[in-house]
Motif scaffolding. Structure first.
Motif, PDB file in Angstrom:
ATOM      1  N   TYR A   1       0.797  -1.225   0.000  1.00  0.00           N
ATOM      2  CA  TYR A   1       0.000   0.000   0.000  1.00  0.00           C
ATOM      3  C   TYR A   1       0.835   1.284   0.000  1.00  0.00           C
ATOM      4  N   GLY A   2       2.122   1.143  -0.240  1.00  0.00           N
ATOM      5  CA  GLY A   2       2.967   2.327  -0.373  1.00  0.00           C
ATOM      6  C   GLY A   2       3.099   3.116   0.914  1.00  0.00           C
ATOM      7  N   ILE A   3       3.387   2.405   2.012  1.00  0.00           N
ATOM      8  CA  ILE A   3       3.475   3.013   3.336  1.00  0.00           C
ATOM      9  C   ILE A   3       4.881   2.805   3.894  1.00  0.00           C
ATOM     10  N   ASP A   4       5.477   3.856   4.416  1.00  0.00           N
ATOM     11  CA  ASP A   4       6.757   3.692   5.089  1.00  0.00           C
ATOM     12  C   ASP A   4       6.519   3.100   6.474  1.00  0.00           C
ATOM     13  N   LEU A   5       7.444   2.234   6.886  1.00  0.00           N
ATOM     14  CA  LEU A   5       7.298   1.459   8.116  1.00  0.00           C
ATOM     15  C   LEU A   5       8.444   1.802   9.063  1.00  0.00           C
ATOM     16  N   ARG A   6       8.099   2.125  10.322  1.00  0.00           N
ATOM     17  CA  ARG A   6       9.129   2.497  11.288  1.00  0.00           C
ATOM     18  C   ARG A   6       9.095   1.554  12.492  1.00  0.00           C
ATOM     19  N   PHE A   7      10.262   1.045  12.839  1.00  0.00           N
ATOM     20  CA  PHE A   7      10.411   0.185  14.004  1.00  0.00           C
ATOM     21  C   PHE A   7      11.078   0.982  15.126  1.00  0.00           C
ATOM     22  N   ILE A   8      10.497   0.900  16.327  1.00  0.00           N
ATOM     23  CA  ILE A   8      10.906   1.760  17.429  1.00  0.00           C
ATOM     24  C   ILE A   8      11.375   0.925  18.616  1.00  0.00           C
ATOM     25  N   GLU A   9      12.583   1.181  19.088  1.00  0.00           N
ATOM     26  CA  GLU A   9      13.044   0.531  20.311  1.00  0.00           C
ATOM     27  C   GLU A   9      12.189   0.992  21.487  1.00  0.00           C
ATOM     28  N   ILE A  10      11.873   0.059  22.370  1.00  0.00           N
ATOM     29  CA  ILE A  10      11.057   0.407  23.520  1.00  0.00           C
ATOM     30  C   ILE A  10      11.833   1.302  24.475  1.00  0.00           C
ATOM     31  N   MET A  11      11.178   2.334  24.957  1.00  0.00           N
ATOM     32  CA  MET A  11      11.801   3.263  25.897  1.00  0.00           C
ATOM     33  C   MET A  11      11.647   2.716  27.320  1.00  0.00           C
ATOM     34  N   PRO A  12      12.686   2.781  28.143  1.00  0.00           N
ATOM     35  CA  PRO A  12      12.585   2.303  29.523  1.00  0.00           C
ATOM     36  C   PRO A  12      11.905   3.333  30.415  1.00  0.00           C
ATOM     37  N   VAL A  13      10.708   3.748  29.998  1.00  0.00           N
ATOM     38  CA  VAL A  13       9.934   4.766  30.709  1.00  0.00           C
ATOM     39  C   VAL A  13       8.605   4.160  31.121  1.00  0.00           C
ATOM     40  N   GLY A  14       8.177   4.363  32.371  1.00  0.00           N
ATOM     41  CA  GLY A  14       6.909   3.837  32.837  1.00  0.00           C
ATOM     42  C   GLY A  14       6.852   2.325  32.692  1.00  0.00           C
ATOM     43  N   ALA A  15       5.738   1.820  32.140  1.00  0.00           N
ATOM     44  CA  ALA A  15       5.556   0.374  31.974  1.00  0.00           C
ATOM     45  C   ALA A  15       6.593  -0.225  31.032  1.00  0.00           C
ATOM     46  N   GLY A  16       7.148   0.578  30.130  1.00  0.00           N
ATOM     47  CA  GLY A  16       8.152   0.094  29.189  1.00  0.00           C
ATOM     48  C   GLY A  16       9.432  -0.353  29.860  1.00  0.00           C
ATOM     49  N   ALA A  17       9.663   0.124  31.089  1.00  0.00           N
ATOM     50  CA  ALA A  17      10.883  -0.244  31.805  1.00  0.00           C
ATOM     51  C   ALA A  17      10.905  -1.717  32.190  1.00  0.00           C
ATOM     52  N   ASP A  18       9.746  -2.366  32.160  1.00  0.00           N
ATOM     53  CA  ASP A  18       9.668  -3.777  32.538  1.00  0.00           C
ATOM     54  C   ASP A  18      10.001  -4.715  31.386  1.00  0.00           C
ATOM     55  N   TYR A  19      10.242  -4.160  30.207  1.00  0.00           N
ATOM     56  CA  TYR A  19      10.475  -4.989  29.028  1.00  0.00           C
ATOM     57  C   TYR A  19      11.952  -5.018  28.645  1.00  0.00           C
ATOM     58  N   LYS A  20      12.375  -6.173  28.171  1.00  0.00           N
ATOM     59  CA  LYS A  20      13.740  -6.311  27.689  1.00  0.00           C
ATOM     60  C   LYS A  20      13.917  -5.515  26.400  1.00  0.00           C
TER      61      LYS A  20
END
Length: 322
Positions: A178-197
């Motif tokens: 569909y002609g869409i650019d795709l962005r992958f984002i590293e999880i930020m260690p902020v709030g609930a994100g801090a619990d993820y590797k």
């Protein structure tokens, strides 16, 4: 506007609500307490702040949440913001769930771009990731397709997690179709994100190279954000990487944040900010407000310390602005 480290600050992310219809575990789990709307900065107050920000050279605005469509009048606000004399661009980040019911009004607003958060194209896995068994992936996908038919510029944002790595190729193929650019984002260690590797961008790129061996850096800049893009001979869409944790790009950061509660926040990683709402309620003049905003932006921190395990911001992303 130039900060104390010589960076040009010209981009503001505006969270208009902390509410959301999804409960993605890395963002806002089900036990999050959300503010009542009367605690938000009003749209008129936001426009006033943005107008002053534009006088300081900030002319690109990103509307975020929570989920922006959860707040009534959101599209009217975006149109008003876009109409400010100095505004260069207004873009939106959404989870896409409410796109269908807002499609006509949104298209009429003529936003410069829409970013849609999407971690999988598997319907059952989507319900698991989003923490919402009623979430309809098909509505999101169909809305994306319809917006593309109408010529709307779209990007898909995908958080890099261990259990989403297997979803990468299907997302690339969808973006390609569909002609869409795709962005992958590293999880930020902020709030609930801090619990993820942390899954580093280097691991993701190796995964993509298994299918697209000619993957290489794309030399031209796309959009206003920090993403660095890649291309490959066998796909037309561009693949963006936002890896603030493993590849700190704070030296070129151009953004500040305005939270739904009215806090002007110069850096995601730190608690420090200024409560503009209280100042506005107290009757501060535009001249005084401009000087306070100028000083806050000027003192923007040099960099985060995520790579040293130092996280000073404990609020969840929906409270700050995702």
């Amino acid at each position: 506007m130039i900060d104390q480290f010589g960076r040009t600050i010209d981009y503001m992310r505006i969270s208009i609500t902390d509410k959301c219809n999804l409960r993605c575990q890395y963002c806002m789990p089900g036990n999050i307490i959300q503010k009542e709307e009367e605690n938000y900065l009003s749209y008129d107050e936001m426009i006033r702040v943005c107008n002053i920000a534009s006088q300081l050279g900030i002319r690109t605005f990103k509307i975020t949440g929570g989920e922006p469509f959860f707040r009534k009048g959101s599209i009217s606000f975006m149109k008003e913001l876009k109409a400010l004399p100095e505004t260069k661009e207004v873009t939106l980040t959404t989870n896409g769930i409410l796109l269908k019911r807002n499609l006509e009004e949104l298209c009429a607003a003529e936003l410069d771009a829409i970013n849609i958060s999407l971690d999988t194209l598997d319907a059952q896995f989507y319900k698991t990731i989003t923490g919402n068994c009623q979430a309809d992936l098909l509505d999101v996908v169909n809305s994306i397709i319809e917006l593309r038919k109408r010529g709307q510029r779209i990007k898909i944002n995908t958080v890099i997690l261990e259990h989403t790595l297997e979803e990468v190729e299907s997302l690339i193929q969808f973006a390609e179709q569909y002609g869409i650019d795709l962005r992958f984002i590293e999880i930020m260690p902020v709030g609930a994100g801090a619990d993820y590797k942390l899954v580093k961008s280097s691991e993701l790129l190796e995964k993509i190279k298994e299918q697209h061996k000619s993957l290489r850096p794309y030399q031209k800049k796309i959009g206003n954000g920090p993403a660095r893009y890649c291309e490959a001979d066998d796909i037309k869409c561009k693949i963006g990487i936002i890896d603030a944790v493993s590849n700190c790009f704070c030296g070129s950061c151009s953004r500040i944040r305005l939270t739904s509660k009215g806090e002007l926040k110069p850096c995601l990683a730190y608690k420090e900010g200024v409560d503009l709402k209280s100042l506005l309620k107290a009757g501060i003049s535009d001249k005084e407000l401009k000087e306070i905003m100028r000083e806050t932006i000027y003192k923007k921190p040099k960099a985060h310390n995520f790579h040293h395990g130092q996280v000073y911001e404990t609020r969840n992303m929906n409270q700050i602005g995702g």
